[in-house]
Scaffold this motif. Structure first.
Motif, PDB file in Angstrom:
ATOM      1  N   VAL A  55     -40.782  23.315  -8.915  1.00 28.65           N
ATOM      2  CA  VAL A  55     -40.952  24.341  -9.942  1.00 28.65           C
ATOM      3  C   VAL A  55     -40.946  23.624 -11.280  1.00 28.65           C
ATOM      4  CG1 VAL A  55     -40.033  26.437 -11.000  1.00 28.65           C
ATOM      5  CG2 VAL A  55     -39.764  26.064  -8.531  1.00 28.65           C
ATOM      6  N   ILE A  56     -41.990  23.848 -12.067  1.00 32.53           N
ATOM      7  CA  ILE A  56     -42.064  23.272 -13.411  1.00 32.53           C
ATOM      8  C   ILE A  56     -41.594  24.344 -14.389  1.00 32.53           C
ATOM      9  CG2 ILE A  56     -43.542  22.264 -15.184  1.00 32.53           C
ATOM     10  CD1 ILE A  56     -45.490  21.477 -12.897  1.00 32.53           C
ATOM     11  N   LEU A  57     -40.514  24.041 -15.103  1.00 32.84           N
ATOM     12  CA  LEU A  57     -39.983  24.948 -16.114  1.00 32.84           C
ATOM     13  C   LEU A  57     -40.523  24.524 -17.473  1.00 32.84           C
ATOM     14  CD1 LEU A  57     -36.286  24.979 -14.851  1.00 32.84           C
ATOM     15  CD2 LEU A  57     -38.077  26.664 -14.365  1.00 32.84           C
ATOM     16  N   PHE A  58     -41.100  25.463 -18.215  1.00 32.76           N
ATOM     17  CA  PHE A  58     -41.646  25.125 -19.530  1.00 32.76           C
ATOM     18  C   PHE A  58     -41.189  26.143 -20.560  1.00 32.76           C
ATOM     19  CE2 PHE A  58     -44.722  27.882 -17.586  1.00 32.76           C
ATOM     20  CZ  PHE A  58     -45.338  28.588 -18.612  1.00 32.76           C
ATOM     21  N   SER A  59     -41.127  25.729 -21.811  1.00 32.25           N
ATOM     22  CA  SER A  59     -40.487  26.539 -22.845  1.00 32.25           C
ATOM     23  C   SER A  59     -41.299  27.731 -23.325  1.00 32.25           C
ATOM     24  CB  SER A  59     -40.122  25.675 -24.049  1.00 32.25           C
ATOM     25  OG  SER A  59     -41.287  25.289 -24.743  1.00 32.25           O
ATOM     26  N   ALA A  85     -36.825  20.435  -9.266  1.00 32.70           N
ATOM     27  CA  ALA A  85     -36.858  21.103 -10.568  1.00 32.70           C
ATOM     28  C   ALA A  85     -37.377  20.117 -11.598  1.00 32.70           C
ATOM     29  CB  ALA A  85     -35.462  21.584 -10.953  1.00 32.70           C
ATOM     30  N   LEU A  86     -38.474  20.476 -12.262  1.00 34.00           N
ATOM     31  CA  LEU A  86     -39.089  19.615 -13.271  1.00 34.00           C
ATOM     32  C   LEU A  86     -39.097  20.345 -14.612  1.00 34.00           C
ATOM     33  CD1 LEU A  86     -42.174  18.485 -11.165  1.00 34.00           C
ATOM     34  CD2 LEU A  86     -39.950  17.360 -11.371  1.00 34.00           C
ATOM     35  N   ILE A  87     -38.767  19.632 -15.663  1.00 34.02           N
ATOM     36  CA  ILE A  87     -38.737  20.200 -17.002  1.00 34.02           C
ATOM     37  C   ILE A  87     -39.940  19.670 -17.771  1.00 34.02           C
ATOM     38  CG2 ILE A  87     -37.388  20.516 -19.113  1.00 34.02           C
ATOM     39  CD1 ILE A  87     -35.990  21.555 -16.522  1.00 34.02           C
ATOM     40  N   ALA A  88     -40.713  20.570 -18.363  1.00 37.61           N
ATOM     41  CA  ALA A  88     -41.913  20.172 -19.097  1.00 37.61           C
ATOM     42  C   ALA A  88     -41.551  19.676 -20.493  1.00 37.61           C
ATOM     43  CB  ALA A  88     -42.891  21.336 -19.195  1.00 37.61           C
ATOM     44  N   ASP A  89     -41.994  18.459 -20.781  1.00 41.55           N
ATOM     45  CA  ASP A  89     -42.004  17.894 -22.129  1.00 41.55           C
ATOM     46  C   ASP A  89     -40.647  17.797 -22.812  1.00 41.55           C
ATOM     47  OD1 ASP A  89     -44.819  17.606 -21.985  1.00 41.55           O
ATOM     48  OD2 ASP A  89     -45.033  19.730 -22.461  1.00 41.55           O
ATOM     49  N   ASN A  90     -39.559  17.676 -22.043  1.00 38.37           N
ATOM     50  CA  ASN A  90     -38.251  17.508 -22.668  1.00 38.37           C
ATOM     51  C   ASN A  90     -37.315  16.758 -21.720  1.00 38.37           C
ATOM     52  OD1 ASN A  90     -35.680  17.835 -23.891  1.00 38.37           O
ATOM     53  ND2 ASN A  90     -36.488  19.593 -25.039  1.00 38.37           N
ATOM     54  N   SER A  91     -37.321  15.441 -21.826  1.00 36.47           N
ATOM     55  CA  SER A  91     -36.488  14.627 -20.931  1.00 36.47           C
ATOM     56  C   SER A  91     -35.001  14.808 -21.227  1.00 36.47           C
ATOM     57  CB  SER A  91     -36.876  13.152 -21.027  1.00 36.47           C
ATOM     58  OG  SER A  91     -36.676  12.678 -22.338  1.00 36.47           O
ATOM     59  N   GLY A 101     -36.834  15.760 -12.545  1.00 40.51           N
ATOM     60  CA  GLY A 101     -37.836  14.994 -13.264  1.00 40.51           C
ATOM     61  C   GLY A 101     -38.435  15.773 -14.401  1.00 40.51           C
ATOM     62  N   VAL A 102     -39.519  15.217 -14.930  1.00 37.68           N
ATOM     63  CA  VAL A 102     -40.205  15.821 -16.072  1.00 37.68           C
ATOM     64  C   VAL A 102     -41.695  15.959 -15.788  1.00 37.68           C
ATOM     65  CG1 VAL A 102     -38.551  14.932 -17.766  1.00 37.68           C
ATOM     66  CG2 VAL A 102     -40.593  13.601 -17.234  1.00 37.68           C
ATOM     67  N   HIS A 103     -42.276  16.917 -16.467  1.00 38.64           N
ATOM     68  CA  HIS A 103     -43.723  17.096 -16.475  1.00 38.64           C
ATOM     69  C   HIS A 103     -44.165  16.745 -17.885  1.00 38.64           C
ATOM     70  CE1 HIS A 103     -47.645  19.003 -15.744  1.00 38.64           C
ATOM     71  NE2 HIS A 103     -47.538  19.432 -16.991  1.00 38.64           N
ATOM     72  N   ALA A 104     -44.872  15.634 -18.034  1.00 44.92           N
ATOM     73  CA  ALA A 104     -45.334  15.178 -19.346  1.00 44.92           C
ATOM     74  C   ALA A 104     -46.745  15.698 -19.570  1.00 44.92           C
ATOM     75  CB  ALA A 104     -45.289  13.655 -19.427  1.00 44.92           C
ATOM     76  N   GLY A 105     -46.861  16.734 -20.373  1.00 42.79           N
ATOM     77  CA  GLY A 105     -48.153  17.371 -20.559  1.00 42.79           C
ATOM     78  C   GLY A 105     -48.885  16.950 -21.807  1.00 42.79           C
ATOM     79  N   LEU A 151     -50.027  25.070 -18.340  1.00 41.34           N
ATOM     80  CA  LEU A 151     -48.814  25.734 -17.872  1.00 41.34           C
ATOM     81  C   LEU A 151     -48.703  27.139 -18.446  1.00 41.34           C
ATOM     82  CD1 LEU A 151     -46.145  22.891 -18.116  1.00 41.34           C
ATOM     83  CD2 LEU A 151     -47.204  23.816 -16.058  1.00 41.34           C
ATOM     84  N   ASP A 152     -49.137  27.303 -19.670  1.00 39.99           N
ATOM     85  CA  ASP A 152     -48.979  28.597 -20.333  1.00 39.99           C
ATOM     86  C   ASP A 152     -50.271  29.420 -20.341  1.00 39.99           C
ATOM     87  OD1 ASP A 152     -50.395  27.014 -22.059  1.00 39.99           O
ATOM     88  OD2 ASP A 152     -49.215  27.518 -23.825  1.00 39.99           O
ATOM     89  N   GLY A 153     -51.179  29.086 -19.478  1.00 38.09           N
ATOM     90  CA  GLY A 153     -52.437  29.827 -19.402  1.00 38.09           C
ATOM     91  C   GLY A 153     -52.939  29.863 -17.983  1.00 38.09           C
TER      92      GLY A 153
END
Length: 184
Positions: A55-59, A85-91, A101-105, A151-153
């Protein structure tokens, strides 16, 4: 295609497929929404809906404190279900919440920095711009996956044809897992 009659049957099919290498799996995306009190219930339902890899969590524009609080609630539930659990753009939030981990977008430089700093201890995924050059450049950095879409579209079916086309092309050109944003 296998049709399940109920959740129990779907769970059994999913468990049987865990022994199949290189199978297609689901990657879910989730952001803080208008009803945060319902997030846990929605997430729990989604996690039993199929073979969820991560699951990629993004703000989605949420303030950092709000996003971190959201991630603190979601990460343990995701991991308890056996997904990453992956966090987008915030290590930093990824570290504080003990995410996988992270999702670097962002840019190629941001993906390179994330791969160099975090891999192989953490999963590092790369989001792409809708160009083949961007996908190839990011793929050469050896992230754990390459993501096609926003991610947001692109959150409603059907999947955007450009995303599907890029994912098919990426799967044939890049020796990494390719993820296509397909909507819900």
């Amino acid at each position: 295609m296998i049709a399940a009659k109920n959740r129990a049957e779907l769970s059994e099919i999913t468990l049987q497929n865990h022994d199949v290498p290189n199978r297609c799996r689901l990657v879910l995306t989730l952001s803080p929404g208008a009803a945060p009190e319902k997030t846990a219930a929605v997430l729990a339902e989604a996690l039993v809906g199929g073979d969820v890899a991560s699951v990629i969590l993004f703000s989605a524009g949420a303030a950092e404190r709000e996003f971190q609080s959201f991630c603190e609630k979601c990460v343990p539930a995701i991991q308890a279900a056996g997904a990453a659990a992956l966090i987008a753009d915030n290590s930093q939030i990824a570290g504080r919440t003990k995410a996988d981990g992270v999702h670097a977008g962002g840019s190629i430089a941001e993906v390179k920095d994330a791969v160099n700093a975090l891999s192989p201890r953490f999963i590092v995924g790369a989001g792409t711009k809708p160009t083949r050059d961007d996908a190839l450049d990011k793929g050469e950095l050896r992230p754990d996956y390459v993501f096609f879409g926003k991610l947001d579209g692109h959150t409603h079916p059907p999947a955007q044809p450009k995303n599907v086309e890029m994912g098919e092309w990426g799967g044939s050109m890049i020796e990494l897992p390719c993820i296509v944003m397909g909507g819900y």
